[in-house]
Scaffold this motif. Structure first.
Motif, PDB file in Angstrom:
ATOM      1  N   ASP A  97       0.834  -1.210   0.000  1.00 38.98           N
ATOM      2  CA  ASP A  97       0.000   0.000   0.000  1.00 38.98           C
ATOM      3  C   ASP A  97       0.868   1.258   0.000  1.00 38.98           C
ATOM      4  OD1 ASP A  97      -2.383  -1.295  -0.077  1.00 38.98           O
ATOM      5  OD2 ASP A  97      -2.739  -1.216   2.094  1.00 38.98           O
ATOM      6  N   LEU A 101       0.991   4.104  -2.789  1.00 35.88           N
ATOM      7  CA  LEU A 101       0.735   5.523  -2.495  1.00 35.88           C
ATOM      8  C   LEU A 101       1.913   6.379  -2.956  1.00 35.88           C
ATOM      9  CD1 LEU A 101      -0.851   4.975   1.016  1.00 35.88           C
ATOM     10  CD2 LEU A 101      -1.985   6.177  -0.861  1.00 35.88           C
ATOM     11  N   GLU A 104       1.701   6.706  -6.722  1.00 34.40           N
ATOM     12  CA  GLU A 104       0.662   7.667  -7.113  1.00 34.40           C
ATOM     13  C   GLU A 104       1.142   9.099  -6.853  1.00 34.40           C
ATOM     14  OE1 GLU A 104      -2.860   6.418  -5.021  1.00 34.40           O
ATOM     15  OE2 GLU A 104      -2.965   4.580  -6.213  1.00 34.40           O
ATOM     16  N   GLU A 130      -3.943  17.909  -6.647  1.00 29.87           N
ATOM     17  CA  GLU A 130      -3.826  16.449  -6.704  1.00 29.87           C
ATOM     18  C   GLU A 130      -2.612  15.978  -5.886  1.00 29.87           C
ATOM     19  OE1 GLU A 130      -3.112  12.793  -9.728  1.00 29.87           O
ATOM     20  OE2 GLU A 130      -3.098  14.791 -10.608  1.00 29.87           O
ATOM     21  N   LEU A 133      -3.568  16.158  -2.319  1.00 25.09           N
ATOM     22  CA  LEU A 133      -4.455  15.041  -1.949  1.00 25.09           C
ATOM     23  C   LEU A 133      -3.636  13.785  -1.661  1.00 25.09           C
ATOM     24  CD1 LEU A 133      -7.524  15.155  -4.364  1.00 25.09           C
ATOM     25  CD2 LEU A 133      -7.508  15.490  -1.893  1.00 25.09           C
ATOM     26  N   ASN A 134      -2.588  13.590  -2.466  1.00 24.08           N
ATOM     27  CA  ASN A 134      -1.753  12.407  -2.260  1.00 24.08           C
ATOM     28  C   ASN A 134      -0.942  12.489  -0.970  1.00 24.08           C
ATOM     29  OD1 ASN A 134      -2.492  10.698  -4.420  1.00 24.08           O
ATOM     30  ND2 ASN A 134      -1.384  12.003  -5.832  1.00 24.08           N
ATOM     31  N   VAL A 136      -2.068  13.913   1.706  1.00 27.19           N
ATOM     32  CA  VAL A 136      -3.064  13.651   2.748  1.00 27.19           C
ATOM     33  C   VAL A 136      -3.433  12.164   2.791  1.00 27.19           C
ATOM     34  CG1 VAL A 136      -5.411  14.208   3.499  1.00 27.19           C
ATOM     35  CG2 VAL A 136      -3.946  16.001   2.583  1.00 27.19           C
ATOM     36  N   ARG A 137      -3.592  11.563   1.624  1.00 26.12           N
ATOM     37  CA  ARG A 137      -3.965  10.139   1.565  1.00 26.12           C
ATOM     38  C   ARG A 137      -2.929   9.264   2.247  1.00 26.12           C
ATOM     39  NH1 ARG A 137      -5.750  10.528  -4.357  1.00 26.12           N
ATOM     40  NH2 ARG A 137      -7.927  11.104  -4.081  1.00 26.12           N
ATOM     41  N   CYS A 138      -1.647   9.548   1.965  1.00 26.28           N
ATOM     42  CA  CYS A 138      -0.605   8.705   2.552  1.00 26.28           C
ATOM     43  C   CYS A 138      -0.553   8.911   4.065  1.00 26.28           C
ATOM     44  CB  CYS A 138       0.748   8.989   1.909  1.00 26.28           C
ATOM     45  SG  CYS A 138       2.006   7.838   2.471  1.00 26.28           S
ATOM     46  N   LYS A 140      -2.986   9.773   5.982  1.00 31.14           N
ATOM     47  CA  LYS A 140      -4.174   9.132   6.555  1.00 31.14           C
ATOM     48  C   LYS A 140      -3.907   7.626   6.691  1.00 31.14           C
ATOM     49  CE  LYS A 140      -9.173   8.791   5.946  1.00 31.14           C
ATOM     50  NZ  LYS A 140      -9.289   7.338   6.114  1.00 31.14           N
ATOM     51  N   TYR A 141      -3.300   7.065   5.648  1.00 32.31           N
ATOM     52  CA  TYR A 141      -2.970   5.632   5.674  1.00 32.31           C
ATOM     53  C   TYR A 141      -2.059   5.327   6.865  1.00 32.31           C
ATOM     54  CZ  TYR A 141      -0.289   1.447   4.426  1.00 32.31           C
ATOM     55  OH  TYR A 141       0.356   0.242   4.469  1.00 32.31           O
ATOM     56  N   ASP A 144      -3.981   5.550  10.155  1.00 29.21           N
ATOM     57  CA  ASP A 144      -4.967   4.485  10.330  1.00 29.21           C
ATOM     58  C   ASP A 144      -4.333   3.125  10.560  1.00 29.21           C
ATOM     59  OD1 ASP A 144      -6.786   6.419   9.943  1.00 29.21           O
ATOM     60  OD2 ASP A 144      -7.437   5.780   7.949  1.00 29.21           O
TER      61      ASP A 144
END
Ligand code: HEC
Length: 145
Positions: A97, A101, A104, A130, A133-134, A136-138, A140-141, A144
């Motif tokens: 994952d 990420l 991406e 964009e 966003l990436n 933030v996504r990483c 968040k991963y 979590d």
């Protein structure tokens, strides 16, 4: 995708400070310089935390570039972010994952560089969005996990 007013709102948000999305302690420019110097010296004495903070420093440079429509600065920032993501210090995790990420993220830095080359401010702003966003996504991963 976004109307022009929406792009303007986004730009204003970003200009206020990236930490809307990535809230961390402020960082001074010296750290970025120290980082580059150390990279030149082929040293890897920076802690993971300092290494990671350099991303924020570069991101701020890009925001400054967007504000001034300085496409060269934006393209350089995109390139630096991509390079950083290829450093060994980036791979604190090696889960599929995390690697996905990271891939991406790199893709979005490529698109940001290309958008900056086309000198279209709205397209470049969206490409920056964009990238953010990436980020933030990483994060968040990681939170979590
Ligand atoms: C593929 C994953 C990934 C992406 C994409 C990513 N980061 Fe990170 N980031 C991390 C990891 C891992 C840490 C370290 C977390 C820890 O120490 O618990 C981190 C930490 C940070 C920190 C905190 C440093 C500290 O310790 O104070 C900042 C600031 C940061 N990242 C900014 C960014 C910005 C800005 C972007 C987008 C331009 C970004 N990151 C994109 C993985 C990522």
């Amino acid at each position: 995708m976004f109307s022009k007013p929406a792009v303007s709102v986004l730009l204003i948000c970003f200009l206020c400070e990236v930490p809307i999305f990535v809230s961390h302690a402020p960082l001074n420019h010296e750290q970025g310089k120290v980082f580059q110097q150390q990279q030149q010296d082929q040293e890897t004495t920076l802690s993971t935390s300092d290494f990671m903070k350099v991303k924020l420093d570069i991101t701020r440079e890009i925001v400054g570039g967007l504000a001034m429509a300085d496409f060269t600065k934006i393209a350089q920032g995109a390139e630096e972010l991509k390079k950083l993501s290829l450093e060994s210090g980036w791979n604190v995790l090696t889960t599929p994952d995390y690697l996905q990420l990271s891939a991406e993220f790199r893709g979005s830095t490529d698109r940001l560089r290309q958008a900056a080359a086309s000198k279209n401010i709205d397209g470049t702003t969206l490409a920056y969005f964009e990238v953010t966003l990436n980020c933030v996504r990483c994060h968040k991963y990681i939170r979590d996990k």
